[in-house]
Design an enzyme around this catalytic site. Structure first.
Site, mmCIF file in Angstrom:
data_model
loop_
_atom_site.group_PDB
_atom_site.id
_atom_site.type_symbol
_atom_site.label_atom_id
_atom_site.label_comp_id
_atom_site.label_asym_id
_atom_site.label_seq_id
_atom_site.Cartn_x
_atom_site.Cartn_y
_atom_site.Cartn_z
ATOM 1 C CB CYS A 1 47.542 40.350 38.308
ATOM 2 S SG CYS A 1 49.169 39.823 38.886
ATOM 3 C CG HIS B 1 45.102 37.822 41.937
ATOM 4 N ND1 HIS B 1 44.924 37.837 40.572
ATOM 5 C CD2 HIS B 1 46.441 37.846 42.137
ATOM 6 C CE1 HIS B 1 46.093 37.875 39.968
ATOM 7 N NE2 HIS B 1 47.031 37.880 40.893
ATOM 8 C CD GLU C 1 41.467 37.198 40.159
ATOM 9 O OE1 GLU C 1 41.244 38.278 40.738
ATOM 10 O OE2 GLU C 1 42.526 36.966 39.539
#
Lengths: 234, 736
Positions: free
Chosen positions: A87, A207, A209
């Site tokens: 990002c 994302h 994560e």
């Protein structure tokens, strides 16, 4: 795997990234402050996480690309170090010219926070080895400026040399860069992530994560992190 | 005293500043002289409706505010409750209505920023934002501009500070045409032994200003928020503050870093009425005096007067009283985060606030009477107009058509267009995202604790019957939390009403609080923080003024010891679908009545608080023991809309059976009887037995499976069609 997360003022996904890294390594990553001038010794991986570095009031990532820590990161890259930028981290890597291209405002000019589906374009890299080529995985995206663009020549080079990491596709893997349902931010060739020439730097907008725990809706993002551990520490 | 008075201070000026003749008389008697211009400014903002709660205070005191798990109730910057493991949830909801009409983006953005500061000023890391939004008629051309700006503003601020926006609600009604409601809620988590309060202490201790510089924005914002709009409302744009979420993010990190030390004596954000209210409240609560030298205030503009600095509502600023030996330690932290840090004064034993600027005393006011003699009004009340009785009903469209219209109507259509602009996953703790469960579920990092968060209010019920509507808002919040398996702990209230000087509005306000109090007591669900927003009126060009619907928005918080036990509302495959709670088929004030017959008639559905509690406790127990696999409360639109929402959010369809209820189909399927839940269980018969033992009405609706929704008529509506109809409204309104 010894990992470090770089924190700029305005970074806001460093905690998410730390959780994801901890879930695969069992240890907390080092947090590196933007004003530091050196990285910790013996690092396997440097991560530039998401957020709004310096508020992103200039172009996203433009200020961070000139932060004091960036000299050490360039040096790390030059020595063949592995870097993941997610990002805002991807935006910073392009602004720092460690990765080609740029991220423009989303095509619809609105912030987009939703799940998207990414297709793995090659699986012979440290970032993608725990997927098969052509695998499709779900991941949240949350950005206002994720519309990937580069000169035609650069795009051609990326495509010809296999440097596209991930593309936005339908759940069944279908690619249509012109369909805003499938390619939500309007990226050229639906590119969601790219590699450096040596395949050791990867930048991506969504994302992974945030999807490493079934409790949060799935583990679709986890192969990226388990793959890195296997590749970097064997 | 300063000789350079900008204007003569007299009753006329006081009136311009929003004080009445009587209030100005009290100022004169407290001061024993004519106040200075700056002093009058301080009195006027501290005694504004917004800061003094002068019309509402007497009634707010009647609300229950205590429970064994309440650590701090109203009176602090936010409410604090025990969530286990030595941790506390700190939360509050606050309005930013007037600014959001004048300048939607900044109004909404600074609303989010302000409520975040109320929470982290107490030592909590913010973990979730919610927002309750009310807009005018979608066909009003202004509505689109306001929706667009408000949604961008909420997202622009919350996304940048990195706090996930996980829930909220949106209604449309013409009564909000000239006065939208933007109610923002923040929830944070702190260690119980590290909670910071605002009462200043320690004569001689330094008073520190941190954060952004002070500019001329937002001067008299609190006063503006305490009056009705007139035709020149949009000309008030200069009174709207401008937010900087990047600075807020730095301020959060810097304050939390400082809070990990023992340097802080007291801390408060500079919100409405800025430096004035923070200094006055901190010193006043601590029973000390405060001496400020404005020469040291970090300033963004040149030539600012004491009056301007004291009344500025520039954002992202905090006032801190420090232990004197920790000033340099604190300064180093704020230097690291590149934020202004200035010692601007100290505490005294005079009991006065003294404002110095350029070597002159610009104001000196005794704090005790400024607080104690603030006006309190018990304004006249009058009964509100009763709704028309319901006409005999003839269903002109049938169940299937009605369902299609309802799930696509502005109040029930998918909100995905809105919440997809809010980052709901940052932080990595969002267990149930918007639309996935009746309350958003956020895990507390490094624990197994889950927080269940919701905002609720049904303004059309409140207009028809404010007492019942107030109770229903509390009950619905309790129900939404219960439907996830969480134990409801406490609420924050955001009371949005019209002008208290209109007796019928004041009557609605008093009744709504009475109803809220009843429900809070019956459900052990106390009020721990809140905010009142009055004068939500729009003046039409013909001079008449229209009040908003009474809107006592409730922000509810519940807790799960084990967040893995939470259930969502998505329909699982192959289970019995059961309805718990009594169905009478009450269509008064229902969405069906409004959307299908165009009527807003009848009494709202009854609310039996004993049944509410019994049904809810029953459902929660069965969620926690794993019996219930999915759960959704029955709310706007009734049973059929609720089942459809479960199908749209889930993996499976549902085959409904004829209810054999003896009532008309539209009454059974679209009536909005309260205290009901739809649950999916493996064995519906066993559930019915348990329910009978618990005294909870239970009936079978059908079985989950297949791909769409099959009605008792045998007709199947595909999930694709449902979703298409459901998701049409917002893009059509906004992206055209």
């Amino acid at each position: 795997m010894k990992a470090a997360i770089v924190v700029f003022p305005g970074t806001n996904r460093e905690r998410d990234m730390a959780i994801a890294l901890r879930s695969v390594t069992g240890q907390a990553p080092a947090m590196v402050w933007h004003r530091d001038t050196a990285l910790p010794e013996g690092l396997d991986l440097v991560v530039l996480p998401g957020g709004f570095s310096y508020g992103d009031y200039l172009r996203c990532g433009a200020m961070a690309a000139h932060a004091p820590i960036m000299a050490a990161i360039r040096e790390f890259a030059a020595k063949g170090g592995h870097i993941l930028g997610v990002c805002n981290g991807f935006q910073i890597l392009t602004e720092a010219q460690l990765l080609p291209g740029a991220l423009l405002r989303n095509a619809a000019l609105r912030f987009l926070s939703q799940d998207c589906f990414l297709r793995v374009e090659r699986n012979d890299t440290p970032f993608t080895r725990h997927w098969a080529k052509g695998d499709v995985y779900r991941t949240p995206m949350a950005h206002g400026d994720g519309n990937y663009i580069a000169e035609a020549e650069t795009i051609r080079m990326l495509e010809d040399t296999g440097r596209v990491a991930f593309r936005y596709v339908a759940e069944n893997g279908r690619l249509d860069a012109g369909d805003p349902q499938l390619n939500p931010n309007g990226s050229m060739n639906a590119i969601a992530g790219v590699f450096s020439e040596n395949l050791r730097i990867c930048g991506m907008m969504p994302h992974p994560e945030d999807l490493v725990d079934p409790l949060m809706g799935g583990e679709d993002g986890k192969p990226l992190f388990t793959g890195l551990v296997e590749a970097l520490v064997g | 005293m300063s000789a350079k008075l900008p204007r003569t201070v007299d009753e006329a000026l006081a009136r311009e500043f929003g004080l009445t003749a009587e209030e100005y008389g009290n100022v004169l008697s407290i001061m024993g002289r004519t106040p200075t211009f700056t002093e009058l400014g301080i009195f006027s903002v501290m005694w504004s409706e917004h800061c003094s709660y002068k019309s509402s205070r007497a009634y707010l005191k009647t609300l229950p505010t205590t429970a064994p798990w309440v650590i701090h109730g109203p009176g602090e910057n936010a409410g604090v409750v025990d969530i286990g493991n030595g941790l506390a949830a700190i939360f509050k909801m606050e309005s930013h209505n007037h600014p959001s009409f004048i300048e939607p983006y900044q109004g909404a953005a600074t609303g989010v920023g302000g409520i975040l500061r109320d929470v982290f000023t107490m030592g909590a890391r913010p973990v979730a934002n919610l927002n309750a939004l009310r807009f005018g008629n979608p066909n009003n051309p202004q509505t689109r501009r306001i929706v667009d700006g408000v949604v961008r503003g909420v997202g622009g601020y919350g996304n940048c500070v990195g706090v996930p926006t996980v829930g909220g609600e949106i209604n449309f009604h013409p009564a909000y045409d000239g006065n939208p409601l933007v109610n923002a809620m923040t929830v944070g988590v702190a260690r119980q032994d590290r909670i910071f309060l605002s009462a200043a202490a320690g004569v001689g201790n330094p008073v520190i200003y941190v954060g952004s510089k002070t500019g001329r924005d937002g001067i008299h914002g609190a006063t503006m928020s305490s009056s009705e709009f007139d035709e020149d409302a949009l000309a008030k744009r200069p009174t709207v503050q401008v937010g900087d979420p990047f600075v807020e993010k730095l301020l959060i990190e810097a304050c939390l870093e400082l809070m990990a030390t023992d340097a802080i004596v007291a801390i408060q954000d500079m919100g409405a009425a800025g430096l004035t209210s923070s200094a006055v409240e901190m010193a006043g609560k601590g029973g000390v005096g405060i001496d400020l030298d404005l020469d040291h205030v970090p300033q963004r503009e040149r030539g600012m007067t004491a009056y301007e600095m004291m009344l500025s509502e520039s954002q992202e600023r905090m006032l801190i009283v420090l232990r004197p030996d920790r000033t340099e330690q604190a300064r180093a932290i704020f230097d690291k985060w590149e934020l202004d840090f200035a010692v601007i004064g100290h505490l005294t034993d005079t009991g006065n606030i003294v404002i110095r600027h350029k070597g002159e005393v610009e104001a000196e006011i005794p704090l005790a009477p400024l607080a104690d003699q603030a006006p309190v009004y018990r304004r006249p009340t009058a009964p509100a107009q009763k709704p028309q009785p319901m006409e005999p009903i003839i269903d002109p469209v049938g169940v299937e058509q009605a369902l299609i219209r309802l799930i696509g109507c502005p109040d029930l259509a998918s909100r995905a267009w809105v919440y997809n602009q809010y980052d709901s996953t940052v932080g990595g703790q969002t267990v149930r995202r918007p639309g996935a469960a009746d309350a958003a579920i956020v895990k507390v990092e490094d624990t197994e604790i889950g927080l269940a968060l919701t905002t609720d209010c049904t303004p059309r019920y409140c207009r028809a019957n404010a007492r019942l509507g107030g109770a229903q808002a509390v009950a619905e919040a309790w129900r939404n939390i219960t439907a996830t398996g969480a134990r409801p702990l406490a609420v924050t209230d955001n009371l949005n009403f019209g002008s208290p000087e209109k007796p019928e509005v004041m009557g609605q306000f008093v009744d709504a609080i009475a109803g809220m109090g009843e429900a809070c007591r019956a459900l052990d669900f106390p009020v721990v923080s809140g905010n009142v927003s009055l004068y939500n009126e729009t003046r039409a060009p013909d001079g008449t003024s229209q009040s908003i619907l009474p809107t006592p928005a409730i922000g509810g918080l519940g807790v799960l010891e084990n967040v893995r036990q939470a259930v969502g509302l998505g329909m699982p495959d192959g289970l019995d679908v059961m309805l718990l709670g009594e169905t009478k088929g009450q269509l008064g004030q229902s969405i069906w009545l409004r959307e299908i017959l165009g009527a807003q008639d009848g009494e709202p559905p009854e609310l039996d608080l004993a049944a509410e509690r019994r049904n809810g406790d029953f459902v929660r127990g069965l969620i926690l023991d794993g019996t219930i696999a999915a759960c959704h409360d029955v709310a706007d639109g009734g049973v059929l809309v609720a089942v459809t929402e479960m199908v749209m959010a889930g993996q499976a369809g549902c085959v409904l059976e004829a209810p054999q209820s003896g009532m008309r189909p539209e009454a059974f399927w679209f009536g909005e009887d309260q205290s009901r839940y739809i649950v999916a269980v493996r064995d519906g018969q066993a559930l019915a037995t348990l329910a009978a033992q618990a005294g909870v009405p239970c009936r079978r609706l059908g079985r989950s499976g297949g791909e769409g929704l099959t009605l008792p008529s045998g007709s199947t509506i595909s999930k694709a069609r449902l979703l298409a109809v459901h998701s049409e409204f917002f893009p059509r309104l906004m992206d055209r």
